[in-house]
Design an enzyme around this catalytic site. Structure first.
Site, PDB file in Angstrom:
ATOM      1  CD  GLU A 118      -2.908  -1.368   2.338  1.00  0.00           C
ATOM      2  OE1 GLU A 118      -2.861  -0.362   3.004  1.00  0.00           O
ATOM      3  OE2 GLU A 118      -4.054  -2.031   2.276  1.00  0.00           O
ATOM      4  CG  HIS A 247      -8.981   5.718   1.463  1.00  0.00           C
ATOM      5  ND1 HIS A 247      -8.781   5.514   0.137  1.00  0.00           N
ATOM      6  CD2 HIS A 247      -8.327   4.865   2.076  1.00  0.00           C
ATOM      7  CE1 HIS A 247      -8.122   4.249  -0.109  1.00  0.00           C
ATOM      8  NE2 HIS A 247      -7.900   3.720   0.947  1.00  0.00           N
ATOM      9  NE  ARG A 293      -4.382   5.120   3.045  1.00  0.00           N
ATOM     10  CZ  ARG A 293      -4.903   4.271   3.767  1.00  0.00           C
ATOM     11  NH1 ARG A 293      -5.589   4.945   4.914  1.00  0.00           N
ATOM     12  NH2 ARG A 293      -4.892   3.181   3.448  1.00  0.00           N
ATOM     13  CG  HIS A 354     -10.158   6.183   5.167  1.00  0.00           C
ATOM     14  ND1 HIS A 354     -10.962   4.979   5.041  1.00  0.00           N
ATOM     15  CD2 HIS A 354      -8.953   5.317   5.612  1.00  0.00           C
ATOM     16  CE1 HIS A 354     -10.427   3.839   5.229  1.00  0.00           C
ATOM     17  NE2 HIS A 354      -9.137   4.017   5.597  1.00  0.00           N
ATOM     18  NE  ARG A 389      -4.841   4.897   9.501  1.00  0.00           N
ATOM     19  CZ  ARG A 389      -5.221   4.114   8.681  1.00  0.00           C
ATOM     20  NH1 ARG A 389      -4.748   2.908   8.713  1.00  0.00           N
ATOM     21  NH2 ARG A 389      -6.383   4.117   7.936  1.00  0.00           N
TER      22      ARG A 389
HETATM   23  P1  FAD Z   1     -14.288   0.563  15.614  1.00  0.00           P
HETATM   24  O1  FAD Z   1     -13.957  -0.553  14.601  1.00  0.00           O
HETATM   25  O2  FAD Z   1     -15.014   1.561  14.565  1.00  0.00           O
HETATM   26  O3  FAD Z   1     -15.165   0.034  16.625  1.00  0.00           O
HETATM   27  C1  FAD Z   1     -15.934   1.292  17.281  1.00  0.00           C
HETATM   28  C2  FAD Z   1     -17.013   0.442  18.117  1.00  0.00           C
HETATM   29  O4  FAD Z   1     -17.488   1.473  18.977  1.00  0.00           O
HETATM   30  C3  FAD Z   1     -18.429   0.100  17.328  1.00  0.00           C
HETATM   31  O5  FAD Z   1     -18.711  -1.086  17.699  1.00  0.00           O
HETATM   32  C4  FAD Z   1     -19.116   0.973  17.639  1.00  0.00           C
HETATM   33  O6  FAD Z   1     -20.586   0.528  17.459  1.00  0.00           O
HETATM   34  C5  FAD Z   1     -18.749   1.416  19.124  1.00  0.00           C
HETATM   35  N1  FAD Z   1     -19.336   2.731  19.621  1.00  0.00           N
HETATM   36  C6  FAD Z   1     -19.074   3.919  19.171  1.00  0.00           C
HETATM   37  N2  FAD Z   1     -19.583   4.823  20.046  1.00  0.00           N
HETATM   38  C7  FAD Z   1     -20.414   4.228  20.881  1.00  0.00           C
HETATM   39  C8  FAD Z   1     -20.999   4.625  22.010  1.00  0.00           C
HETATM   40  N3  FAD Z   1     -21.201   5.826  22.448  1.00  0.00           N
HETATM   41  N4  FAD Z   1     -21.536   3.587  22.990  1.00  0.00           N
HETATM   42  C9  FAD Z   1     -21.147   2.338  22.528  1.00  0.00           C
HETATM   43  N5  FAD Z   1     -20.591   2.014  21.636  1.00  0.00           N
HETATM   44  C10 FAD Z   1     -20.076   2.683  20.618  1.00  0.00           C
HETATM   45  N6  FAD Z   1      -7.156   0.087   8.741  1.00  0.00           N
HETATM   46  C11 FAD Z   1      -6.231  -0.641   8.650  1.00  0.00           C
HETATM   47  O7  FAD Z   1      -5.329  -0.901   9.255  1.00  0.00           O
HETATM   48  N7  FAD Z   1      -6.227  -1.498   7.552  1.00  0.00           N
HETATM   49  C12 FAD Z   1      -7.175  -1.634   6.738  1.00  0.00           C
HETATM   50  O8  FAD Z   1      -7.318  -2.279   5.631  1.00  0.00           O
HETATM   51  C13 FAD Z   1      -8.118  -0.617   6.774  1.00  0.00           C
HETATM   52  N8  FAD Z   1      -9.113  -0.629   6.032  1.00  0.00           N
HETATM   53  C14 FAD Z   1     -10.420   0.244   6.194  1.00  0.00           C
HETATM   54  C15 FAD Z   1     -11.441   0.283   5.541  1.00  0.00           C
HETATM   55  C16 FAD Z   1     -12.558   1.166   5.882  1.00  0.00           C
HETATM   56  C17 FAD Z   1     -13.846   1.122   4.834  1.00  0.00           C
HETATM   57  C18 FAD Z   1     -12.656   1.836   6.832  1.00  0.00           C
HETATM   58  C19 FAD Z   1     -13.855   2.536   7.104  1.00  0.00           C
HETATM   59  C20 FAD Z   1     -11.462   1.904   7.652  1.00  0.00           C
HETATM   60  C21 FAD Z   1     -10.342   1.037   7.379  1.00  0.00           C
HETATM   61  N9  FAD Z   1      -9.219   1.006   8.163  1.00  0.00           N
HETATM   62  C22 FAD Z   1      -8.247   0.163   8.023  1.00  0.00           C
HETATM   63  C23 FAD Z   1      -9.375   1.847   9.418  1.00  0.00           C
HETATM   64  C24 FAD Z   1      -9.603   0.664  10.655  1.00  0.00           C
HETATM   65  O9  FAD Z   1     -10.814   0.065  10.012  1.00  0.00           O
HETATM   66  C25 FAD Z   1     -10.160   1.536  12.115  1.00  0.00           C
HETATM   67  O10 FAD Z   1      -9.135   2.741  12.171  1.00  0.00           O
HETATM   68  C26 FAD Z   1     -10.070   0.299  12.843  1.00  0.00           C
HETATM   69  O11 FAD Z   1     -10.809  -0.724  12.558  1.00  0.00           O
HETATM   70  C27 FAD Z   1     -10.845   1.076  14.253  1.00  0.00           C
HETATM   71  O12 FAD Z   1     -10.994   0.057  15.266  1.00  0.00           O
HETATM   72  P2  FAD Z   1     -11.764   0.404  16.729  1.00  0.00           P
HETATM   73  O13 FAD Z   1     -11.768  -0.691  17.558  1.00  0.00           O
HETATM   74  O14 FAD Z   1     -10.599   1.476  17.164  1.00  0.00           O
HETATM   75  O15 FAD Z   1     -13.071   0.920  16.298  1.00  0.00           O
HETATM   76  C1  SIN Z   2      -7.346   0.340   2.358  1.00  0.00           C
HETATM   77  O1  SIN Z   2      -7.590  -0.879   2.150  1.00  0.00           O
HETATM   78  O2  SIN Z   2      -6.893   1.147   1.602  1.00  0.00           O
HETATM   79  C2  SIN Z   2      -7.545   1.051   3.693  1.00  0.00           C
HETATM   80  C3  SIN Z   2      -6.332   0.702   4.279  1.00  0.00           C
HETATM   81  C4  SIN Z   2      -6.294   1.475   5.495  1.00  0.00           C
HETATM   82  O3  SIN Z   2      -7.026   2.320   5.839  1.00  0.00           O
HETATM   83  O4  SIN Z   2      -5.289   1.526   6.413  1.00  0.00           O
END
Ligand code: FAD
Ligand code: SIN
Length: 543
Positions: A118, A247, A293, A354, A389
């Site tokens: 990437e 993104h 990015r 993103h 990032r």
């Molecule tokens: P999340 O996975 O967003 O989880 C947050 C949780 O908190 C959810 O369950 C939500 O419902 C809950 N929540 C929120 N507010 C409240 C509240 N007030 N009360 C109770 N629950 C609440 N990163 C990479 O490293 N590699 C990738 O390939 C990648 N691809 C991505 C593709 C997409 C489409 C997106 C959107 C992001 C991507 N990212 C990627 C970024 C990465 O997915 C996220 O930064 C990461 O998953 C965040 O994890 P988290 O556990 O911090 O939050």
């Molecule tokens: C992607 O697959 O392009 C997302 C990867 C990331 O957010 O790190």
């Protein structure tokens, strides 16, 4: 009604679930999550998880790539700790049952992980499960959580606010005059409208990102910055919120809500072209389509402004068609369902909000500056990402910090005695009534998202930021009045939070009078290391 637990985890993405699994060995864990356990940014992650496995790769290279992407603001100690822990955390996921793609896919004798590429990475190091890495990880973690007897979870429960030691509820007013300890949270049960009090020895914010602050985003609806807003209201330091990652390649189609076209598509040879089919990234960076990015998003923004076109295009038609279909089954099917065959025609794409690089400031163990309160995953600002990032470092950071925090929480737990913690007051709704003005919520929600996109987006200026500040001031005032007069609903909680986070992003952006990483202000197009080689930290002063 008060629910007591050792560890209260707010949020069920990779950060929350991984912490819960680790911490369940030391005490009882309660997870509250605002929709289903599965619904999270994590579940939509495509590209994968960055970690050093390649023969030509090294920890030093991954650390240097992370620091270069962060444009001077990463914390080296953090980058070293996260990168060096990466392979172990991936092996842990494999042991839990996560199936990552192997080099010779389908060859059961191959144990070598297939490593994608990437933007900003000098080596192939993205461990992935086709183009649905997040879904694969979440399926395994959710299954484990459901079978764990030391974990209780509450779906459709949205946290409203943290409870700090001196929080008092009087006629619906919260007066917080000392914020040095956190002892739980008030949570709305969305199915019964009841507000419950969760009292905990340790509270973990793992609520994910802030994409929904912007009109166009790759994020699902849950990403309303709740954890950052709650922590700020409780008096925790938040940092670097000006660094919103856009993104470069989200699908541009009227029927595609929030669909990402993974950077891995460019990693496998995809090229960005304009509407006449001309590649343009050479003009913007020697790394061309695999530049970081911030560079690619600004290049697309500039191309769109020059041409007046609605989108640019991502062309992978020159790569072997059967490979493309096999490597990107989800993206291929989604595009096809909208009438775009990515093996035959370029995909229309635009940048969209993103990832939030800033967040609640934490130390090497995920501890915030409020005792007994941790912040993990996208909600946190650990120092790994700096001003931008590196791709696929987010899931890695969440995994490593979930592990670090659980180790620390085990130590902290033994020193916390419930009988020495004041019993939190129950939520008091005296004086509030059911809302009769739901249109205020939708109107303000739409307005915030539009002006954040227009004034606090990929390219900023002082004048745009001032305009945004004036608008958010008015909206904040309206929301405050509404908040105390009417019953709390999940729409109101989220609106209040996106308004708070917007205000914090605008303030951070206004303070940084330079351009660095993801923050670009046309009035200060250069970096100014002398004045701004530092984090932007905001803290609410409580009386
Ligand atoms: P999340 O996975 O967003 O989880 C947050 C949780 O908190 C959810 O369950 C939500 O419902 C809950 N929540 C929120 N507010 C409240 C509240 N007030 N009360 C109770 N629950 C609440 N990163 C990479 O490293 N590699 C990738 O390939 C990648 N691809 C991505 C593709 C997409 C489409 C997106 C959107 C992001 C991507 N990212 C990627 C970024 C990465 O997915 C996220 O930064 C990461 O998953 C965040 O994890 P988290 O556990 O911090 O939050
Ligand atoms: C992607 O697959 O392009 C997302 C990867 C990331 O957010 O790190």
């Amino acid at each position: 009604m008060t629910y007591k637990t050792d560890f209260l985890v707010i949020g069920s993405g990779v950060a929350g679930l991984m912490f819960a699994l680790n911490a369940s060995r030391f005490g009882h864990v309660t997870i509250v999550t605002k929709k289903s356990l599965m619904e999270s940014n994590t579940a939509y992650a495509q590209g994968g998880i960055a970690a050093v496995f390649g023969q030509l790769d090294s920890f030093d290279l991954h650390i240097e790539d992370s620091l270069a992407s962060g444009d001077g603001l990463c914390n080296r100690e953090v980058a070293e700790m996260v990168v060096k822990n990466g392979p172990e955390r991936i092996q842990e996921l494999v042991k839990l049952g996560v199936n990552f793609n192997l080099k010779k896919d389908g060859d059961i004798n191959s144990e070598e992980l297939d490593l994608g590429r990437e933007g900003g990475h000098s080596q192939n190091r993205i461990v992935h499960a086709f183009d649905t890495t997040g879904k694969e990880v979440m399926n395994v973690l959710v299954n484990r959580i459901k079978k764990n007897n030391n974990i209780t979870y509450y779906e459709n429960h949205i946290a409203i606010d943290l409870i700090t030691f001196s929080t008092r509820m009087k006629s619906g007013l919260v007066t917080t005059n000392r914020q040095d300890h956190c002892c739980g949270a008030y949570v709305l049960d969305r199915t019964t409208d009841q507000i419950k009090t969760f009292s905990s020895k340790i509270t973990v914010l793992a609520t994910g990102g802030t994409g929904k602050v912007y009109q166009y985003t790759s994020n699902p609806d849950i990403a309303t910055g709740d954890g950052i807003a709650m922590a700020y209201r409780a008096g925790a330091s938040v940092a670097n919120l000006e660094f919103v990652q856009f993104h470069p390649t989200c699908l541009y189609h009227p029927e595609a809500k929030n669909f990402l076209i993974s950077e891995a598509v460019r990693g496998e040879g995809g090229i960005l072209v304009d509407s006449s089919g001309k590649p343009f990234m050479k003009e913007y960076s020697p790394q061309e389509d695999l530049a970081c990015r911030d560079v690619v998003s600004r290049a697309i923004d500039s191309e769109l402004k020059k041409s007046g076109a609605d989108s640019v295009f991502l062309d992978i038609t020159h790569v072997d068609h059967s490979f493309v279909k096999k490597r990107f089954p989800n993206i291929y099917q989604k595009c096809l369902s909208l009438g775009i065959d990515m093996t035959k025609e370029p995909i229309p794409v635009v940048p969209a909000a993103h990832y939030m690089c800033g967040g609640v400031a934490t130390d090497l163990f995920g501890r915030t500056d409020i005792k007994r309160l941790f912040a993990l995953g996208e909600t946190a600002c650990t120092g790994l990402h700096g001003a931008n990032r590196l791709a696929s470092n987010s899931l890695l950071e969440a995994l490593v910090y979930a592990h670090q925090a659980a180790k620390q929480a085990k130590k902290d737990l033994s020193g916390i005695n419930f009988s020495l913690t004041p019993e939190p007051f129950e939520w008091d709704e005296v004086g509030s009534t059911p809302s009769d003005e739901v249109c205020m919520l939708t109107h303000n929600w739409d307005e915030i998202r539009r002006f954040m996109w227009e004034y606090v987006g990929v390219v900023r200026s002082d004048r745009r930021l001032e305009r945004a500040q004036r608008r958010i001031d008015i909206i904040q005032k309206e929301i405050q009045e509404y908040y105390w007069d009417f019953n709390v609903t999940s729409d109101l909680i989220e609106l209040r939070n996106i308004a708070t986070v917007s205000e914090l992003i605008i303030r951070c952006a206004g303070l940084r009078k330079e351009s660095r990483g993801l923050h670009y202000n046309i009035e200060y197009p250069e970096k100014n290391d002398k004045l701004f080689l530092k984090d932007t930290v905001l803290k609410r002063h409580l009386m």
